[in-house]
Design a protein around this motif. Structure first.
Motif, PDB file in Angstrom:
ATOM      1  N   ARG A 145       0.776  -1.134  -0.008  1.00  0.00           N
ATOM      2  CA  ARG A 145      -0.178  -0.040  -0.113  1.00  0.00           C
ATOM      3  C   ARG A 145       0.739   1.330  -0.135  1.00  0.00           C
ATOM      4  N   ARG A 146       1.729   1.237   0.816  1.00  0.00           N
ATOM      5  CA  ARG A 146       2.935   2.431   0.931  1.00  0.00           C
ATOM      6  C   ARG A 146       3.343   2.737  -0.790  1.00  0.00           C
ATOM      7  N   LYS A 147       3.895   1.490  -1.262  1.00  0.00           N
ATOM      8  CA  LYS A 147       4.596   1.764  -2.578  1.00  0.00           C
ATOM      9  C   LYS A 147       3.565   2.285  -3.478  1.00  0.00           C
ATOM     10  N   ARG A 148       2.544   1.863  -3.596  1.00  0.00           N
ATOM     11  CA  ARG A 148       1.287   2.281  -4.543  1.00  0.00           C
ATOM     12  C   ARG A 148       1.050   3.722  -4.167  1.00  0.00           C
ATOM     13  N   ALA A 149       0.902   4.234  -2.700  1.00  0.00           N
ATOM     14  CA  ALA A 149       0.772   5.396  -2.498  1.00  0.00           C
ATOM     15  C   ALA A 149       1.929   6.395  -2.854  1.00  0.00           C
ATOM     16  N   ALA A 150       2.964   6.010  -2.834  1.00  0.00           N
ATOM     17  CA  ALA A 150       4.088   6.842  -3.181  1.00  0.00           C
ATOM     18  C   ALA A 150       4.174   6.863  -4.640  1.00  0.00           C
ATOM     19  N   GLU A 151       3.858   5.918  -5.306  1.00  0.00           N
ATOM     20  CA  GLU A 151       3.698   5.990  -6.794  1.00  0.00           C
ATOM     21  C   GLU A 151       2.712   7.215  -7.292  1.00  0.00           C
ATOM     22  N   LEU A 152       1.500   7.095  -6.477  1.00  0.00           N
ATOM     23  CA  LEU A 152       0.577   7.906  -6.730  1.00  0.00           C
ATOM     24  C   LEU A 152       1.075   9.228  -6.554  1.00  0.00           C
ATOM     25  N   GLU A 153       1.654   9.435  -5.532  1.00  0.00           N
ATOM     26  CA  GLU A 153       2.095  11.006  -5.441  1.00  0.00           C
ATOM     27  C   GLU A 153       3.263  11.541  -6.291  1.00  0.00           C
ATOM     28  N   ARG A 154       3.906  10.492  -6.721  1.00  0.00           N
ATOM     29  CA  ARG A 154       5.011  10.876  -7.674  1.00  0.00           C
ATOM     30  C   ARG A 154       4.357  11.283  -9.127  1.00  0.00           C
ATOM     31  N   GLN A 155       3.254  10.551  -9.481  1.00  0.00           N
ATOM     32  CA  GLN A 155       2.525  11.114 -10.603  1.00  0.00           C
ATOM     33  C   GLN A 155       1.802  12.390 -10.524  1.00  0.00           C
ATOM     34  N   ARG A 156       1.204  12.452  -9.081  1.00  0.00           N
ATOM     35  CA  ARG A 156       0.671  14.107  -8.755  1.00  0.00           C
ATOM     36  C   ARG A 156       1.583  15.003  -8.924  1.00  0.00           C
ATOM     37  N   ARG A 157       2.890  14.736  -8.520  1.00  0.00           N
ATOM     38  CA  ARG A 157       3.814  16.042  -8.500  1.00  0.00           C
ATOM     39  C   ARG A 157       4.122  16.209  -9.939  1.00  0.00           C
ATOM     40  N   GLU A 158       4.259  15.098 -10.727  1.00  0.00           N
ATOM     41  CA  GLU A 158       4.562  15.341 -12.343  1.00  0.00           C
ATOM     42  C   GLU A 158       3.548  15.968 -12.861  1.00  0.00           C
ATOM     43  N   LEU A 159       2.218  15.756 -12.613  1.00  0.00           N
ATOM     44  CA  LEU A 159       0.896  16.413 -13.307  1.00  0.00           C
ATOM     45  C   LEU A 159       1.140  17.741 -12.897  1.00  0.00           C
ATOM     46  N   ALA A 160       1.270  18.381 -11.603  1.00  0.00           N
ATOM     47  CA  ALA A 160       1.499  19.440 -11.180  1.00  0.00           C
ATOM     48  C   ALA A 160       2.264  20.228 -11.809  1.00  0.00           C
ATOM     49  N   VAL A 161       3.883  19.729 -11.964  1.00  0.00           N
ATOM     50  CA  VAL A 161       4.626  20.398 -12.676  1.00  0.00           C
ATOM     51  C   VAL A 161       4.217  20.711 -14.117  1.00  0.00           C
ATOM     52  N   LEU A 162       3.721  19.700 -14.835  1.00  0.00           N
ATOM     53  CA  LEU A 162       3.323  19.922 -16.175  1.00  0.00           C
ATOM     54  C   LEU A 162       2.314  20.998 -16.448  1.00  0.00           C
ATOM     55  N   HIS A 163       1.384  20.878 -15.152  1.00  0.00           N
ATOM     56  CA  HIS A 163       0.264  21.952 -15.200  1.00  0.00           C
ATOM     57  C   HIS A 163       0.982  23.397 -15.118  1.00  0.00           C
ATOM     58  N   TRP A 164       1.801  23.373 -14.410  1.00  0.00           N
ATOM     59  CA  TRP A 164       2.486  24.814 -14.202  1.00  0.00           C
ATOM     60  C   TRP A 164       3.200  25.267 -15.474  1.00  0.00           C
ATOM     61  N   LEU A 165       3.957  24.145 -16.167  1.00  0.00           N
ATOM     62  CA  LEU A 165       4.742  24.657 -17.000  1.00  0.00           C
ATOM     63  C   LEU A 165       3.929  24.955 -18.482  1.00  0.00           C
ATOM     64  N   VAL A 166       2.927  24.269 -18.558  1.00  0.00           N
ATOM     65  CA  VAL A 166       1.807  24.743 -19.855  1.00  0.00           C
ATOM     66  C   VAL A 166       1.338  25.905 -19.671  1.00  0.00           C
ATOM     67  N   ARG A 167       0.725  25.975 -18.389  1.00  0.00           N
ATOM     68  CA  ARG A 167      -0.200  27.370 -18.105  1.00  0.00           C
ATOM     69  C   ARG A 167       0.528  28.344 -17.990  1.00  0.00           C
TER      70      ARG A 167
END
Length: 379
Positions: A145-167
């Motif tokens: 469960r912790r590994k899955r949560a860490a992977e989801l958090e990593r993906q959310r951070r990547e999405l946040a960076v992409l969102h900031w870069l594009v917008r």
């Protein structure tokens, strides 16, 4: 090379009672090894976890801060000689980042165990109820469960960076280009046409940044909110857009003549646009033809969706295996994100993406997208 043998876990057992510590260590070493091997006899040392023991909070923090030691889970007694209660958990959670924590509590500390989970522990165990099987399951599940949560958090951070870069970065540069274009007053017809194209491209970039920003936010939604979307309407809109941008590509649109609705969201346009653009990559410069067909087939396995076929040179066998990968970029294209993005959204819609190669040197490629038909409750 994958051998099928899982890597052993490393557990840090924080317990100041020596007898209890040795009991938990024996349970973990014997039963995790047996569970993974599917045996109840001998054990394979490759699958037996490493169990490190710390008697105090200070010792545990030293182990967790040691860069050379990788701990998958902390099995934590809350009451130690140098710390007690939930303060012990808080101190450990401040020290670890991606490490799972399971707390050990006394029989009358069930409420504390539940509060520990609310504070960030993966689970808790009542000491008097710990059995080898329960301990193994709790540890194993907590780590996963912790590994899955860490992977989801990593993906959310990547999405946040992409969102900031594009917008921000890309959009602001496009707005600057539009501002410069508005200040120009060319008199030559060729120059006017060039400036017009620059302004059109700049406006298109601004539109895309808005779409991508919203799309990034949507990708972070779990689960996605799907509604009934008019498939033929989306296809017609995107075909018109394609023909406006690529005047040397002929598009043939085979309609069904009936309303076809699918389960999707407003970004179905983005899916169709990227499939069409992918087809143009292989036909542009050859006066190629792209055929778009609506799929609405009855039968034992009804199929609803669309297909896009081109008569280009096709995709090599090696590229065919990775055409939906995020890193793939077809020759002649500026970015390889197109079909990766399509695959991402088709998965969200519960659909299926298929890529078919026709025989012959210039027989082309067909991309088929199957989606779920919309029902009355999706309206």
């Amino acid at each position: 090379m994958t051998t099928g043998q899982p890597d052993p876990y490393t557990v840090l057992l924080v317990e100041d009672d020596d007898l209890q510590a040795r009991l938990y260590q024996m349970m973990l070493s014997q039963n995790i090894g047996n569970q993974r091997n599917g045996t109840h006899g001998g054990r394979s040392s490759k699958s037996v976890p490493t169990v490190e023991i710390a008697e105090t909070l200070a010792d545990a923090q030293d182990v967790l801060r040691d860069a050379s030691t990788s701990i998958d889970l902390v099995l934590l007694d809350l009451n130690l000689s140098d710390s007690s209660g939930l303060d012990t958990l808080d101190s450990v959670l401040e020290t670890v980042d991606k490490t799972a924590v399971v707390v050990l509590t006394a029989m009358d500390d069930a409420m504390i165990g539940r509060e520990a989970v609310e504070r960030g522990a993966q689970d808790y165990l009542l000491k008097d109820h710990v059995t080898p099987r329960l301990l193994v399951q709790t540890v194993t599940y907590a780590i996963e469960r912790r590994k899955r949560a860490a992977e989801l958090e990593r993906q959310r951070r990547e999405l946040a960076v992409l969102h900031w870069l594009v917008r921000h970065e890309i959009r602001e540069d496009a707005v600057i280009v539009l501002g410069w274009g508005a200040e120009l007053s060319p008199s030559d017809p060729d120059e006017k046409r060039t400036i017009s194209r620059i302004v059109d491209a700049g406006e298109h970039i601004v539109e895309l940044t808005e779409s991508v920003g919203a799309m990034v936010q949507t990708l972070d939604e779990r689960p996605p909110e799907l509604t009934a979307i008019d498939l033929e309407g989306v296809l017609a809109e995107e075909i018109e857009r394609l023909e406006t941008r690529y005047d040397d590509v002929e598009v043939s649109f085979d309609r069904t003549g009936e309303a076809v609705s699918v389960k999707a969201d407003r970004f179905l346009n983005v899916v169709v646009r990227n499939v069409l653009t992918n087809a143009v990559v292989y036909t542009e410069g050859r006066d190629g033809e792209v055929t778009v067909s609506v799929i609405d087939e009855d039968g034992d396995e009804p199929s609803v969706g669309f297909s896009v076929s081109d008569d280009g040179s096709g995709v090599s066998l090696a590229d065919h295996q990775r055409i939906t990968d995020r890193e793939y970029t077809p020759e002649g294209a500026r970015s390889g994100v197109g079909l990766y993005l399509v695959q991402t959204f088709v998965d969200r819609y519960g659909g299926r993406l298929e890529i078919e190669e026709e025989s012959g040197p210039e027989a082309g490629t067909t991309v088929r997208v199957s989606l779920e038909p919309a029902t009355a409750d999706a309206e």
